[in-house]
Design a protein around this motif. Structure first.
Motif, PDB file in Angstrom:
ATOM      1  N   MET A 128       0.786  -1.431   0.095  1.00  0.00           N
ATOM      2  CA  MET A 128       0.033  -0.024   0.060  1.00  0.00           C
ATOM      3  C   MET A 128       0.877   1.144   0.003  1.00  0.00           C
ATOM      4  SD  MET A 128      -2.819  -1.529  -0.229  1.00  0.00           S
ATOM      5  CE  MET A 128      -3.682   0.151  -0.779  1.00  0.00           C
ATOM      6  N   THR A 129       1.906   1.216   0.753  1.00  0.00           N
ATOM      7  CA  THR A 129       2.946   2.202   0.747  1.00  0.00           C
ATOM      8  C   THR A 129       3.417   2.630  -0.916  1.00  0.00           C
ATOM      9  OG1 THR A 129       3.533   1.821   3.124  1.00  0.00           O
ATOM     10  CG2 THR A 129       4.864   3.518   1.828  1.00  0.00           C
ATOM     11  N   ILE A 189       0.299   6.820  -6.743  1.00  0.00           N
ATOM     12  CA  ILE A 189      -0.727   7.095  -7.180  1.00  0.00           C
ATOM     13  C   ILE A 189      -1.260   8.168  -8.059  1.00  0.00           C
ATOM     14  CG2 ILE A 189      -1.647   8.511  -5.422  1.00  0.00           C
ATOM     15  CD1 ILE A 189      -4.144   6.887  -5.178  1.00  0.00           C
ATOM     16  N   GLU A 213       2.098   1.693  -3.430  1.00  0.00           N
ATOM     17  CA  GLU A 213       0.902   2.343  -4.396  1.00  0.00           C
ATOM     18  C   GLU A 213       0.493   3.527  -4.156  1.00  0.00           C
ATOM     19  OE1 GLU A 213      -0.386   0.465  -6.914  1.00  0.00           O
ATOM     20  OE2 GLU A 213       1.179  -1.037  -6.654  1.00  0.00           O
ATOM     21  N   LEU A 214       0.414   3.982  -2.975  1.00  0.00           N
ATOM     22  CA  LEU A 214       0.198   5.440  -2.332  1.00  0.00           C
ATOM     23  C   LEU A 214       1.190   6.522  -3.176  1.00  0.00           C
ATOM     24  CD1 LEU A 214      -1.047   5.110   0.926  1.00  0.00           C
ATOM     25  CD2 LEU A 214      -2.441   5.514  -1.121  1.00  0.00           C
ATOM     26  N   LEU A 253      -6.971  -2.400  -5.874  1.00  0.00           N
ATOM     27  CA  LEU A 253      -7.155  -1.771  -4.615  1.00  0.00           C
ATOM     28  C   LEU A 253      -8.349  -2.454  -3.658  1.00  0.00           C
ATOM     29  CD1 LEU A 253      -5.925   1.911  -4.813  1.00  0.00           C
ATOM     30  CD2 LEU A 253      -4.573   0.276  -4.065  1.00  0.00           C
TER      31      LEU A 253
END
Length: 84
Positions: free
Chosen positions: A9-10, A16, A12-13, A34
């Motif tokens: 998630m890190t 983004i 991907e963020l 997601l």
């Protein structure tokens, strides 16, 4: 597994902003990805609760999710190579 999800998630963020510049189809695929990660974490919490204790199902779910993550990352890598 929680560490893997947090790292994923890190990453991907951080990336983004690149997704927003893609076409709508890629953006929809990204949203589906997601959502599937969110669904995985919810299922993981349910399966590993002391009341359920479904470790075999958890292992199967984790394997399917890792395959999906690898497929998505391979596709993203291929798209990145096409743009360069």
């Amino acid at each position: 597994m929680l560490r893997l999800i947090l790292v994923l998630m890190t990453v991907e963020l951080v990336n983004i902003h690149l997704v927003c510049k893609k076409n709508p189809s890629d953006y929809q695929q990204y949203l589906k990805f997601l959502k599937s990660v969110l669904q995985y974490t919810e299922n993981l919490a349910t399966y590993t609760s002391p009341e359920k204790n479904k470790w075999d199902e958890t292992l199967e779910l984790t394997n399917k999710t890792l395959i999906k993550i690898k497929r998505i990352s391979d596709r993203k890598l291929m798209l990145m190579q096409l743009t360069t």
